[in-house]
Enzyme design. Structure first.
Site, PDB file in Angstrom:
ATOM      1  N   HIS A  22     -21.242 -15.616 -10.325  1.00  0.00           N
ATOM      2  CA  HIS A  22     -21.444 -15.486  -8.478  1.00  0.00           C
ATOM      3  C   HIS A  22     -19.966 -15.737  -8.215  1.00  0.00           C
ATOM      4  O   HIS A  22     -19.594 -17.114  -8.333  1.00  0.00           O
ATOM      5  CB  HIS A  22     -22.709 -16.212  -8.212  1.00  0.00           C
ATOM      6  CG  HIS A  22     -22.828 -15.720  -6.756  1.00  0.00           C
ATOM      7  ND1 HIS A  22     -22.659 -16.363  -5.720  1.00  0.00           N
ATOM      8  CD2 HIS A  22     -22.248 -14.139  -5.878  1.00  0.00           C
ATOM      9  CE1 HIS A  22     -22.888 -16.504  -5.010  1.00  0.00           C
ATOM     10  NE2 HIS A  22     -22.726 -15.005  -4.772  1.00  0.00           N
ATOM     11  N   ASP A  30      -3.374  -0.822 -12.027  1.00  0.00           N
ATOM     12  CA  ASP A  30      -2.663   0.123 -12.711  1.00  0.00           C
ATOM     13  C   ASP A  30      -1.898   0.237 -13.532  1.00  0.00           C
ATOM     14  O   ASP A  30      -1.702  -1.517 -14.409  1.00  0.00           O
ATOM     15  CB  ASP A  30      -1.600   0.902 -11.429  1.00  0.00           C
ATOM     16  CG  ASP A  30      -0.741   0.226 -10.772  1.00  0.00           C
ATOM     17  OD1 ASP A  30       0.029  -0.770 -11.205  1.00  0.00           O
ATOM     18  OD2 ASP A  30      -0.763   0.135  -9.326  1.00  0.00           O
ATOM     19  N   TYR A 131      -0.207   1.664  -6.319  1.00  0.00           N
ATOM     20  CA  TYR A 131      -0.967   0.861  -5.227  1.00  0.00           C
ATOM     21  C   TYR A 131      -2.871   1.157  -6.037  1.00  0.00           C
ATOM     22  O   TYR A 131      -3.845   0.828  -5.419  1.00  0.00           O
ATOM     23  CB  TYR A 131      -1.062   1.011  -3.947  1.00  0.00           C
ATOM     24  CG  TYR A 131       0.547   0.126  -3.248  1.00  0.00           C
ATOM     25  CD1 TYR A 131       0.497  -1.002  -2.949  1.00  0.00           C
ATOM     26  CD2 TYR A 131       1.715   1.609  -3.144  1.00  0.00           C
ATOM     27  CE1 TYR A 131       1.967  -1.266  -2.454  1.00  0.00           C
ATOM     28  CE2 TYR A 131       3.416   0.866  -2.489  1.00  0.00           C
ATOM     29  CZ  TYR A 131       2.875  -0.587  -2.567  1.00  0.00           C
ATOM     30  OH  TYR A 131       3.926  -0.275  -1.853  1.00  0.00           O
TER      31      TYR A 131
END
Length: 144
Positions: A22, A30, A131
């Site tokens: 957690h 990319d 992006y």
């Protein structure tokens, strides 16, 4: 093979997702992202888009519901208010697939790199759109 596990996720990626706790973070990047400079484990999925990987990961991994920004992308350099098409697609996938959908937050380019350096791992995709990077914070799976 297993039921309900997206076949694009390799055994090593499944191990990483299972080993994360957690609050741990994973980067889906990319093809241009400096993944190996981040200093964490890198998984390669050349030829597969970042959007496909995001959807596959979110079918297995919960997003952290205890923070306001469980997902973050990199701001466009010189135009921090711009929302690239791929980020819009990321948001649509989160809205449709995530157990706790939330708006994607953004970070300035070098702040994004600094955050990525603390990630548990990076999954570097073959994504060619600029992006096409997102950081996901893992949530908890409630007891059954």
């Amino acid at each position: 093979m297993l039921h309900n596990v997206p076949p694009i996720l390799s055994p090593d990626i499944l191990h990483t997702l299972r080993a994360m706790g957690h609050g741990d973070e994973i980067v889906i990047s990319d093809a241009n992202f400096p993944a190996y400079s981040m200093g964490c484990k890198v998984h390669r999925l050349d030829g597969i888009s970042a959007t496909e990987v995001l959807e596959a990961v979110l079918t297995l991994m919960p997003l952290d519901s205890f923070v306001s920004d469980p997902s973050q992308t990199m701001q466009v350099v010189g135009d921090p208010e711009a929302v690239p098409e791929i980020v819009q697609e990321f948001q649509g996938i989160i809205d449709r697939v995530a157990d706790h959908p939330a708006p994607i937050a953004t970070l300035e380019r070098f702040a994004f790199y600094d955050r990525a350096k603390t990630a548990f791992a990076v999954i570097q995709t073959g994504e060619s759109r600029l992006y096409g990077n997102i950081i996901l914070k893992k949530g908890v799976i409630p007891p059954r």
